[in-house]
Write a protein that holds these residues in place. Structure first.
Motif, short mmCIF file in Angstrom:
data_model
loop_
_atom_site.label_atom_id
_atom_site.label_comp_id
_atom_site.label_asym_id
_atom_site.label_seq_id
_atom_site.Cartn_x
_atom_site.Cartn_y
_atom_site.Cartn_z
N LEU A 1 0.53 -1.21 0.28
CA LEU A 1 -0.21 0.22 0.27
C LEU A 1 1.26 0.88 -0.03
CD1 LEU A 1 -3.01 1.16 0.66
CD2 LEU A 1 -2.39 1.73 2.72
N ASP A 2 0.73 2.51 -1.50
CA ASP A 2 0.94 3.32 -0.94
C ASP A 2 0.56 4.73 -0.85
OD1 ASP A 2 3.97 1.90 -1.92
OD2 ASP A 2 3.72 2.56 -3.78
N ALA A 3 0.84 5.38 -0.18
CA ALA A 3 -0.14 6.68 -0.10
C ALA A 3 1.32 8.28 -0.59
CB ALA A 3 -0.72 6.86 1.43
N GLU A 4 0.42 9.05 -1.53
CA GLU A 4 1.74 10.13 -2.15
C GLU A 4 0.91 11.22 -1.97
OE1 GLU A 4 2.95 10.84 -5.88
OE2 GLU A 4 4.00 9.13 -5.42
N TYR A 5 1.95 12.05 -1.54
CA TYR A 5 0.99 13.51 -2.14
C TYR A 5 2.47 14.29 -2.46
CZ TYR A 5 -0.24 18.58 -0.94
OH TYR A 5 -0.46 19.72 -1.09
N ALA A 6 0.88 14.83 -3.46
CA ALA A 6 1.87 15.76 -4.93
C ALA A 6 2.71 16.96 -4.44
CB ALA A 6 1.27 15.73 -6.18
N LEU A 7 3.79 17.31 -4.59
CA LEU A 7 4.60 18.07 -4.28
C LEU A 7 4.01 19.58 -5.54
CD1 LEU A 7 7.77 17.55 -1.66
CD2 LEU A 7 5.50 18.56 -1.31
N SER A 8 4.58 18.60 -6.38
CA SER A 8 4.59 19.27 -7.84
C SER A 8 4.21 18.35 -8.68
CB SER A 8 5.57 19.98 -7.91
OG SER A 8 6.69 18.87 -8.69
N LYS A 9 3.97 18.90 -9.60
CA LYS A 9 3.04 17.29 -10.88
C LYS A 9 4.81 17.06 -11.28
CE LYS A 9 5.17 20.85 -14.37
NZ LYS A 9 4.28 20.98 -16.45
N TYR A 10 5.92 17.20 -11.15
CA TYR A 10 7.30 16.33 -11.20
C TYR A 10 7.08 16.02 -9.56
CZ TYR A 10 8.09 18.88 -14.81
OH TYR A 10 7.70 19.59 -15.82
N GLY B 1 7.03 14.07 -5.74
CA GLY B 1 5.90 13.46 -4.78
C GLY B 1 6.29 13.46 -3.20
N ILE B 2 6.55 13.12 -1.85
CA ILE B 2 6.17 12.36 -1.27
C ILE B 2 4.98 11.82 -0.83
CG2 ILE B 2 8.04 14.25 -0.69
CD1 ILE B 2 6.03 15.09 1.37
N GLY B 3 5.85 10.31 0.20
CA GLY B 3 4.26 9.58 1.09
C GLY B 3 5.25 8.44 2.01
N THR B 4 3.97 7.53 2.68
CA THR B 4 4.70 6.73 3.09
C THR B 4 4.66 4.57 1.64
OG1 THR B 4 2.61 5.96 3.42
CG2 THR B 4 4.25 7.35 4.76
N THR B 5 4.80 4.28 2.24
CA THR B 5 4.87 3.08 1.72
C THR B 5 4.91 1.45 2.50
OG1 THR B 5 5.38 0.94 -0.28
CG2 THR B 5 7.38 2.51 1.05
N VAL B 6 3.90 0.57 2.48
CA VAL B 6 3.92 -0.41 3.38
C VAL B 6 3.53 -1.77 2.27
CG1 VAL B 6 2.88 -1.26 5.27
CG2 VAL B 6 2.92 0.57 4.82
N ASP B 7 5.31 -3.16 2.64
CA ASP B 7 4.98 -3.85 2.68
C ASP B 7 4.78 -5.56 3.22
OD1 ASP B 7 5.25 -3.40 -0.39
OD2 ASP B 7 7.34 -2.32 -0.07
N VAL B 8 3.62 -6.06 2.88
CA VAL B 8 3.76 -7.36 4.03
C VAL B 8 3.92 -8.52 2.91
CG1 VAL B 8 2.07 -8.42 5.48
CG2 VAL B 8 2.33 -6.12 5.55
N SER B 9 4.99 -10.03 3.49
CA SER B 9 5.00 -10.54 2.39
C SER B 9 4.87 -11.96 3.51
CB SER B 9 6.67 -10.29 1.54
OG SER B 9 7.65 -10.32 2.82
N ARG B 10 4.98 -13.35 2.79
CA ARG B 10 4.70 -13.64 3.37
C ARG B 10 4.99 -15.39 2.58
NH1 ARG B 10 2.98 -17.38 7.72
NH2 ARG B 10 1.93 -19.01 7.29
#
Length: 235
Positions: A52-61, A63-72
Protein backbone atom coordinates in the motif's frame (compact mmCIF):
# COMPACT_ATOMS: atom_id res chain seq x y z
CA UNK A 1 17.12 -5.96 -17.16
CA UNK A 2 18.06 -4.53 -20.61
CA UNK A 3 14.57 -5.31 -21.88
CA UNK A 4 12.96 -3.61 -18.87
CA UNK A 5 15.16 -0.53 -19.36
CA UNK A 6 14.11 -0.38 -23.01
CA UNK A 7 10.42 -0.53 -22.10
CA UNK A 8 10.81 2.30 -19.56
CA UNK A 9 12.72 4.41 -22.08
CA UNK A 10 9.98 3.92 -24.69
CA UNK A 11 7.35 4.93 -22.16
CA UNK A 12 9.32 8.06 -21.31
CA UNK A 13 9.36 9.06 -25.00
CA UNK A 14 5.63 8.43 -25.26
CA UNK A 15 4.98 10.64 -22.23
CA UNK A 16 7.18 13.40 -23.67
CA UNK A 17 5.22 13.41 -26.93
CA UNK A 18 1.88 14.09 -25.25
CA UNK A 19 3.36 16.69 -22.87
CA UNK A 20 0.57 16.56 -20.29
CA UNK A 21 0.57 17.23 -16.55
CA UNK A 22 -0.27 15.50 -13.27
CA UNK A 23 -2.06 17.79 -10.84
CA UNK A 24 0.01 18.91 -7.81
CA UNK A 25 -1.31 19.11 -4.25
CA UNK A 26 -3.38 15.94 -4.48
CA UNK A 27 -3.25 12.61 -2.67
CA UNK A 28 -3.03 9.21 -4.33
CA UNK A 29 -3.45 5.73 -2.87
CA UNK A 30 -2.08 2.62 -4.58
CA UNK A 31 -2.77 -0.97 -3.56
CA UNK A 32 -0.26 -3.44 -4.98
CA UNK A 33 0.05 -7.22 -5.41
CA UNK A 34 3.22 -8.98 -6.44
CA UNK A 35 6.14 -11.21 -5.63
CA UNK A 36 9.31 -10.74 -3.59
CA UNK A 37 12.46 -12.52 -4.79
CA UNK A 38 15.38 -12.55 -2.34
CA UNK A 39 19.01 -12.97 -3.33
CA UNK A 40 20.28 -16.51 -2.92
CA UNK A 41 22.42 -15.79 0.17
CA UNK A 42 19.32 -14.67 2.10
CA UNK A 43 17.97 -18.28 2.18
CA UNK A 44 14.40 -17.16 1.49
CA UNK A 45 12.06 -18.67 -1.12
CA UNK A 46 10.02 -16.34 -3.36
CA UNK A 47 7.09 -14.87 -1.43
CA UNK A 48 3.75 -13.32 -2.33
CA UNK A 49 3.26 -9.76 -1.12
CA UNK A 50 0.66 -7.07 -0.77
CA UNK A 51 1.57 -3.38 -0.62
CA UNK A 52 0.00 0.00 0.00
CA UNK A 53 1.42 3.37 -1.07
CA UNK A 54 0.06 6.77 -0.05
CA UNK A 55 1.53 9.84 -1.75
CA UNK A 56 1.11 13.61 -1.74
CA UNK A 57 2.13 15.47 -4.91
CA UNK A 58 4.32 18.47 -4.11
CA UNK A 59 4.38 19.33 -7.81
CA UNK A 60 3.56 17.65 -11.10
CA UNK A 61 7.04 16.08 -11.02
CA UNK A 62 7.66 15.26 -7.34
CA UNK A 63 5.71 13.46 -4.64
CA UNK A 64 6.41 12.18 -1.12
CA UNK A 65 4.63 9.57 0.93
CA UNK A 66 4.64 6.30 2.78
CA UNK A 67 4.90 2.71 1.61
CA UNK A 68 4.00 -0.56 3.35
CA UNK A 69 4.77 -4.06 2.07
CA UNK A 70 3.69 -7.29 3.74
CA UNK A 71 4.99 -10.65 2.49
CA UNK A 72 4.68 -14.25 3.63
CA UNK A 73 7.05 -16.93 2.40
CA UNK A 74 9.27 -19.74 3.58
CA UNK A 75 12.94 -20.27 4.32
CA UNK A 76 15.03 -22.28 1.86
CA UNK A 77 15.09 -25.67 3.59
CA UNK A 78 18.21 -27.01 1.90
CA UNK A 79 20.26 -24.27 3.61
CA UNK A 80 19.38 -25.48 7.13
CA UNK A 81 20.43 -28.98 8.12
CA UNK A 82 20.18 -30.56 11.56
CA UNK A 83 21.08 -34.00 12.98
CA UNK A 84 18.53 -35.96 14.98
CA UNK A 85 19.54 -38.86 17.27
CA UNK A 86 17.30 -41.76 18.25
CA UNK A 87 17.66 -45.04 20.04
CA UNK A 88 18.97 -46.32 23.35
CA UNK A 89 20.02 -43.70 25.84
CA UNK A 90 22.77 -46.06 27.04
CA UNK A 91 24.54 -45.61 23.73
CA UNK A 92 26.39 -42.29 23.60
CA UNK A 93 24.14 -39.93 21.68
CA UNK A 94 21.79 -42.74 20.67
CA UNK A 95 22.32 -45.55 18.19
CA UNK A 96 20.46 -44.03 15.22
CA UNK A 97 21.16 -40.75 13.40
CA UNK A 98 18.97 -38.93 10.94
CA UNK A 99 19.92 -35.82 8.95
CA UNK A 100 17.03 -33.55 8.09
CA UNK A 101 16.46 -30.25 6.35
CA UNK A 102 14.36 -27.82 8.38
CA UNK A 103 12.44 -24.71 7.39
CA UNK A 104 9.63 -22.45 8.51
CA UNK A 105 7.22 -19.72 7.34
CA UNK A 106 8.42 -16.13 7.57
CA UNK A 107 6.25 -13.00 7.68
CA UNK A 108 7.98 -9.74 6.73
CA UNK A 109 6.65 -6.19 7.06
CA UNK A 110 8.57 -3.35 5.40
CA UNK A 111 7.63 0.24 6.32
CA UNK A 112 9.17 3.32 4.77
CA UNK A 113 9.08 6.92 3.60
CA UNK A 114 9.67 7.49 -0.10
CA UNK A 115 10.03 10.23 -2.70
CA UNK A 116 8.79 9.80 -6.29
CA UNK A 117 10.12 11.66 -9.33
CA UNK A 118 7.91 11.31 -12.41
CA UNK A 119 7.57 12.50 -15.99
CA UNK A 120 3.87 13.40 -16.45
CA UNK A 121 2.01 12.05 -19.45
CA UNK A 122 -1.55 12.17 -20.70
CA UNK A 123 -1.98 8.40 -20.58
CA UNK A 124 1.35 7.06 -19.30
CA UNK A 125 3.67 8.47 -16.63
CA UNK A 126 7.07 6.82 -15.99
CA UNK A 127 8.59 7.35 -12.54
CA UNK A 128 11.51 6.53 -10.28
CA UNK A 129 11.33 6.31 -6.50
CA UNK A 130 13.64 5.94 -3.50
CA UNK A 131 13.12 5.67 0.23
CA UNK A 132 14.21 4.35 3.59
CA UNK A 133 12.50 2.74 6.56
CA UNK A 134 12.53 -0.42 8.63
CA UNK A 135 11.70 -4.09 8.11
CA UNK A 136 10.42 -6.60 10.66
CA UNK A 137 10.76 -10.37 10.20
CA UNK A 138 8.36 -12.46 12.29
CA UNK A 139 8.93 -16.20 12.62
CA UNK A 140 6.35 -18.92 13.25
CA UNK A 141 5.59 -19.09 16.99
CA UNK A 142 4.75 -22.82 16.92
CA UNK A 143 8.03 -23.74 15.24
CA UNK A 144 10.14 -21.59 17.57
CA UNK A 145 8.16 -22.15 20.77
CA UNK A 146 7.74 -18.41 21.29
CA UNK A 147 7.17 -15.15 19.44
CA UNK A 148 10.40 -14.42 17.56
CA UNK A 149 11.13 -11.32 15.49
CA UNK A 150 14.01 -9.25 14.18
CA UNK A 151 14.13 -5.77 12.67
CA UNK A 152 16.59 -3.28 11.21
CA UNK A 153 16.89 -0.53 8.58
CA UNK A 154 15.76 -1.02 4.97
CA UNK A 155 16.47 0.95 1.78
CA UNK A 156 14.27 0.96 -1.33
CA UNK A 157 14.78 2.11 -4.91
CA UNK A 158 12.75 1.40 -8.01
CA UNK A 159 11.11 2.47 -11.26
CA UNK A 160 7.84 1.91 -13.06
CA UNK A 161 4.97 3.58 -14.85
CA UNK A 162 1.32 4.57 -14.37
CA UNK A 163 -1.42 4.04 -16.95
CA UNK A 164 -4.54 6.20 -16.76
CA UNK A 165 -7.87 4.33 -16.87
CA UNK A 166 -10.20 7.18 -15.88
CA UNK A 167 -10.14 10.57 -14.19
CA UNK A 168 -9.69 8.90 -10.79
CA UNK A 169 -8.18 5.48 -11.44
CA UNK A 170 -5.13 3.95 -13.03
CA UNK A 171 -2.84 0.93 -13.10
CA UNK A 172 0.73 0.93 -11.83
CA UNK A 173 3.56 -1.46 -12.59
CA UNK A 174 6.89 -1.16 -10.83
CA UNK A 175 10.09 -3.01 -9.99
CA UNK A 176 11.79 -2.24 -6.68
CA UNK A 177 15.03 -3.26 -5.01
CA UNK A 178 14.71 -3.50 -1.23
CA UNK A 179 17.83 -4.02 0.87
CA UNK A 180 17.62 -5.26 4.44
CA UNK A 181 20.45 -4.07 6.69
CA UNK A 182 21.69 -5.99 9.75
CA UNK A 183 20.56 -9.27 8.22
CA UNK A 184 21.17 -12.46 10.21
CA UNK A 185 20.50 -15.62 8.20
CA UNK A 186 21.00 -17.86 11.22
CA UNK A 187 17.98 -16.15 12.77
CA UNK A 188 15.86 -18.06 10.23
CA UNK A 189 17.18 -21.48 11.29
CA UNK A 190 14.58 -23.40 13.37
CA UNK A 191 17.42 -25.48 14.81
CA UNK A 192 19.74 -22.57 15.62
CA UNK A 193 19.87 -23.41 19.36
CA UNK A 194 20.52 -27.14 18.89
CA UNK A 195 23.96 -28.60 19.55
CA UNK A 196 23.34 -31.06 16.72
CA UNK A 197 23.43 -28.35 14.07
CA UNK A 198 26.18 -29.36 11.63
CA UNK A 199 26.97 -29.46 7.91
CA UNK A 200 28.47 -32.91 7.19
CA UNK A 201 29.31 -34.67 3.93
CA UNK A 202 29.33 -31.78 1.44
CA UNK A 203 29.03 -34.27 -1.42
CA UNK A 204 25.59 -35.26 -0.09
CA UNK A 205 24.51 -32.03 1.60
CA UNK A 206 25.57 -28.97 -0.45
CA UNK A 207 26.99 -26.05 1.51
CA UNK A 208 24.75 -22.96 1.35
CA UNK A 209 26.12 -19.64 0.04
CA UNK A 210 28.21 -17.55 2.40
CA UNK A 211 26.08 -15.57 4.83
CA UNK A 212 25.88 -11.77 4.45
CA UNK A 213 24.89 -8.91 6.75
CA UNK A 214 22.58 -7.50 4.08
CA UNK A 215 19.85 -9.06 1.95
CA UNK A 216 18.87 -7.62 -1.43
CA UNK A 217 15.30 -8.35 -2.53
CA UNK A 218 13.69 -7.67 -5.90
CA UNK A 219 10.00 -6.78 -5.84
CA UNK A 220 7.65 -6.96 -8.85
CA UNK A 221 4.17 -5.50 -8.29
CA UNK A 222 1.03 -4.58 -10.19
CA UNK A 223 -1.15 -2.00 -8.50
CA UNK A 224 -4.44 -0.14 -8.68
CA UNK A 225 -3.94 3.60 -8.25
CA UNK A 226 -6.79 5.78 -6.98
CA UNK A 227 -6.78 9.58 -6.93
CA UNK A 228 -9.70 11.03 -4.92
CA UNK A 229 -11.05 13.88 -7.04
CA UNK A 230 -8.04 13.73 -9.34
CA UNK A 231 -6.47 12.04 -12.31
CA UNK A 232 -5.42 8.37 -12.47
CA UNK A 233 -2.13 8.74 -14.27
CA UNK A 234 -2.11 12.05 -16.10
CA UNK A 235 -4.17 15.17 -16.68
Amino acid sequence: MNRAAGILAALALTAASVGAQIAPKQFTVTTRLGILQAERAASLDPAALIGLDAEYALSKYLGIGTTVDVSRGNTTKKDFLTRLRFGQAAVAGGDSIRYQYVGQPVNTVNLGLAATLRYPGKKVAPFVMAGAGTYVMILDAQVNGKETRNNDVSYTGGAGFWIKLSEQAGLQFDVRAVQYQGYDRNFLNPARDRTELIQPFPEDFPTPPAAKTTALNTMFTLGFRYVPGGIGGGK
